[in-house]
Write a protein that holds these residues in place. Structure first.
Motif, PDB file in Angstrom:
ATOM      1  N   MET A 133     -13.442  40.405 -30.751  1.00  0.00           N
ATOM      2  CA  MET A 133     -14.494  40.040 -29.796  1.00  0.00           C
ATOM      3  C   MET A 133     -15.306  38.855 -30.288  1.00  0.00           C
ATOM      4  N   ALA A 134     -15.576  38.813 -31.585  1.00  0.00           N
ATOM      5  CA  ALA A 134     -16.335  37.682 -32.141  1.00  0.00           C
ATOM      6  C   ALA A 134     -15.564  36.378 -31.986  1.00  0.00           C
ATOM      7  N   VAL A 191      -5.946  47.015 -34.394  1.00  0.00           N
ATOM      8  CA  VAL A 191      -6.635  46.863 -33.112  1.00  0.00           C
ATOM      9  C   VAL A 191      -5.599  46.887 -32.007  1.00  0.00           C
ATOM     10  N   GLN A 192      -5.986  47.444 -30.871  1.00  0.00           N
ATOM     11  CA  GLN A 192      -5.085  47.534 -29.731  1.00  0.00           C
ATOM     12  C   GLN A 192      -5.801  47.053 -28.467  1.00  0.00           C
ATOM     13  N   VAL A 193      -5.010  46.624 -27.506  1.00  0.00           N
ATOM     14  CA  VAL A 193      -5.529  46.295 -26.173  1.00  0.00           C
ATOM     15  C   VAL A 193      -4.979  47.326 -25.199  1.00  0.00           C
ATOM     16  N   ASP A 219      -3.828  37.704 -21.436  1.00  0.00           N
ATOM     17  CA  ASP A 219      -3.244  36.702 -22.324  1.00  0.00           C
ATOM     18  C   ASP A 219      -4.276  36.190 -23.325  1.00  0.00           C
ATOM     19  N   LEU A 220      -5.496  35.984 -22.867  1.00  0.00           N
ATOM     20  CA  LEU A 220      -6.555  35.515 -23.751  1.00  0.00           C
ATOM     21  C   LEU A 220      -6.800  36.501 -24.881  1.00  0.00           C
ATOM     22  N   VAL A 221      -6.895  37.786 -24.538  1.00  0.00           N
ATOM     23  CA  VAL A 221      -7.150  38.819 -25.545  1.00  0.00           C
ATOM     24  C   VAL A 221      -5.964  38.958 -26.491  1.00  0.00           C
ATOM     25  N   ARG A 222      -4.761  38.963 -25.968  1.00  0.00           N
ATOM     26  CA  ARG A 222      -3.579  39.101 -26.827  1.00  0.00           C
ATOM     27  C   ARG A 222      -3.463  37.933 -27.797  1.00  0.00           C
ATOM     28  N   ASP A 223      -3.712  36.711 -27.332  1.00  0.00           N
ATOM     29  CA  ASP A 223      -3.628  35.557 -28.228  1.00  0.00           C
ATOM     30  C   ASP A 223      -4.689  35.651 -29.331  1.00  0.00           C
ATOM     31  N   ALA A 224      -5.903  36.073 -28.960  1.00  0.00           N
ATOM     32  CA  ALA A 224      -6.967  36.206 -29.957  1.00  0.00           C
ATOM     33  C   ALA A 224      -6.673  37.338 -30.929  1.00  0.00           C
ATOM     34  N   GLY A 225      -5.948  38.354 -30.480  1.00  0.00           N
ATOM     35  CA  GLY A 225      -5.682  39.513 -31.317  1.00  0.00           C
ATOM     36  C   GLY A 225      -4.514  39.362 -32.269  1.00  0.00           C
ATOM     37  N   ARG A 226      -3.671  38.369 -32.059  1.00  0.00           N
ATOM     38  CA  ARG A 226      -2.482  38.228 -32.900  1.00  0.00           C
ATOM     39  C   ARG A 226      -2.811  38.146 -34.393  1.00  0.00           C
ATOM     40  N   PRO A 227      -3.799  37.356 -34.807  1.00  0.00           N
ATOM     41  CA  PRO A 227      -4.090  37.287 -36.246  1.00  0.00           C
ATOM     42  C   PRO A 227      -4.571  38.617 -36.833  1.00  0.00           C
ATOM     43  N   SER A 251     -11.921  57.076 -31.425  1.00  0.00           N
ATOM     44  CA  SER A 251     -12.908  57.340 -32.475  1.00  0.00           C
ATOM     45  C   SER A 251     -13.314  56.071 -33.212  1.00  0.00           C
ATOM     46  N   LYS A 252     -12.684  54.957 -32.910  1.00  0.00           N
ATOM     47  CA  LYS A 252     -12.906  53.721 -33.644  1.00  0.00           C
ATOM     48  C   LYS A 252     -13.792  52.765 -32.861  1.00  0.00           C
ATOM     49  N   ALA A 253     -14.081  51.639 -33.481  1.00  0.00           N
ATOM     50  CA  ALA A 253     -14.869  50.618 -32.797  1.00  0.00           C
ATOM     51  C   ALA A 253     -14.143  50.211 -31.521  1.00  0.00           C
ATOM     52  N   GLY A 254     -14.917  49.959 -30.487  1.00  0.00           N
ATOM     53  CA  GLY A 254     -14.260  49.600 -29.240  1.00  0.00           C
ATOM     54  C   GLY A 254     -15.176  48.882 -28.274  1.00  0.00           C
ATOM     55  N   PHE A 255     -14.557  48.096 -27.414  1.00  0.00           N
ATOM     56  CA  PHE A 255     -15.249  47.368 -26.354  1.00  0.00           C
ATOM     57  C   PHE A 255     -14.441  47.534 -25.072  1.00  0.00           C
ATOM     58  N   GLU A 256     -15.146  47.483 -23.949  1.00  0.00           N
ATOM     59  CA  GLU A 256     -14.491  47.509 -22.660  1.00  0.00           C
ATOM     60  C   GLU A 256     -15.038  46.366 -21.810  1.00  0.00           C
ATOM     61  N   ILE A 257     -14.121  45.567 -21.287  1.00  0.00           N
ATOM     62  CA  ILE A 257     -14.478  44.449 -20.413  1.00  0.00           C
ATOM     63  C   ILE A 257     -14.239  44.902 -18.979  1.00  0.00           C
TER      64      ILE A 257
END
Length: 376
Positions: A164-165, A55-57, A218-226, A199-205
């Motif tokens: 996102m979940a 996953v990428q931001v 920062d919120l997204v990066r911290d959630a994405g680390r795992p 081509s992959k699953a994606g969301f845009e805020i």
């Protein structure tokens, strides 16, 4: 920065700028008069595999919004496009070709209906805002046409729903493709769509408060680390494999939506009123003389395609039948792949062609459908 891009006020930075610099951005492009972060130390192929597996931001603030609001908003939006929007629903996204009086493509935005009298056009790289303003003024429509301060942040890759979940709950993570919803963010209500230029699953805020940008990153990066998240941007290999066309690359005003494969988005029976209708009806009657297609071709990894490459019919003395506008080496298909408009009569699957590279060398190839697939 490796590309030596010189910043000026006319090339705007995004409110995430400090964060992308801190994460080691190594390359930019310019899009809608803003900088678009393209790379963060990974090669295009490394970023491709990471996008396809993790996953990428992405900072996609360049994806500007043209907001059309007011009593005549629906009328103006329908006038812009041959896509029938009479049944458009709130909470949905609609891909729409925007054309001029000759049927030429001016943009291919994603339309979001926020209310019966309020729409966003999430635009590709062009000055569509000025065109829409001009139409509204010239027609004397009761609308406001503005560019709101909205700076999208994209979360792309197969693990995007998990991120996102973890952030906003399972309901927002289970949004259907091209649907929108809302999240509570730092005491504000922000629009989210299930979409993105991959081509992959994606969301845009669609962040509408620049002062919250660094906190959101920062919120997204911290959630994405795992989940192994890394910063990134639209990936050339992934885009071509998926057959995602880029305005300014595959299409310009010289192209119409029918030859770009967008006939399914065009209602040409006269039941709607749109700019360019008569021109598109004429093209439909005669049939487009060329169509977008994929081309697979041999040899070692090809260079970047800055100027279109001729595509010629195979065989001695074969004439030009198309031109490659975007190309890359595909590690998945183990060959070079490209996007090309191909003349009528040469579009059959497997049609043998030759691609001429900038150094004059010829690469043997074959026409194929889009998106690219195994065996095609």
């Amino acid at each position: 920065m490796s590309d030596g891009l010189q910043f000026a006020r006319r090339i705007r930075t995004s409110p995430y700028f400090s964060r992308i610099e801190a994460h080691g951005v190594t390359g930019y492009s310019v899009y809608n008069h803003m900088i678009l972060p393209k790379s963060f130390g990974m090669s295009v192929e490394e970023a491709y595999w990471h996008l396809n597996e993790h996953v990428q931001v992405w900072d996609v603030s360049v994806q500007r919004q043209v907001e059309i609001s007011g009593p005549d908003a629906g009328r103006l939006v329908q006038w812009l496009t041959p896509r029938d929007l009479r049944a458009a629903q709130g909470g949905r996204c609609y891909y729409i070709p925007v054309v001029d009086s000759r049927g030429g493509m001016l943009n291919d935005p994603v339309l979001m209906k926020l209310a019966d009298d309020r729409y966003w056009l999430s635009v590709a790289d062009s000055d569509l805002l000025l065109y829409v303003k001009g139409l509204a003024i010239g027609a004397g429509l009761d609308v406001s046409v503005e560019e709101p301060d909205v700076n999208p942040l994209a979360i792309q890759g197969p693990k995007a729903p998990e991120v996102m979940a973890s952030l906003f709950g399972s309901e927002i993570a289970s949004l259907g493709f091209f649907h929108t919803g809302y999240i509570e963010l730092f005491g504000t209500r922000q629009l989210v769509s299930r979409s993105g230029f991959s081509s992959k699953a994606g969301f845009e805020i669609y962040l509408d408060d620049s002062s919250l940008a660094e906190r959101l990153w920062d919120l997204v990066r911290d959630a994405g680390r795992p989940f192994g998240m890394k910063p990134g941007g639209p990936n050339l290999i992934d885009r071509i494999e998926a057959g995602l066309l880029g305005y300014g690359n595959e299409m310009t005003r010289e192209n119409n939506p029918l030859e770009m494969g967008y006939g399914k988005f065009c209602q040409l029976d006269g039941s709607i009123d749109c700019i360019g209708l008569a021109a598109l009806q004429q093209i439909a009657r005669t049939g487009p003389g060329r169509m977008i297609a994929g081309v697979k071709f041999d040899g070692p990894p090809c260079p970047s395609c800055h100027n279109p490459w001729p595509v010629r019919a195979a065989g001695e003395g074969g004439g030009q039948v198309g031109r490659v506008t975007s190309a890359a080496w595909s590690p998945r298909f183990r060959c070079n792949i490209g996007l090309s408009l191909v003349d009528d009569g040469y579009r059959d699957e497997g049609q043998a062609v030759n691609v001429t590279l900038p150094d004059g060398s010829e690469r043997a190839g074959a026409v194929c459908g889009l998106p690219f697939r195994e065996g095609g």
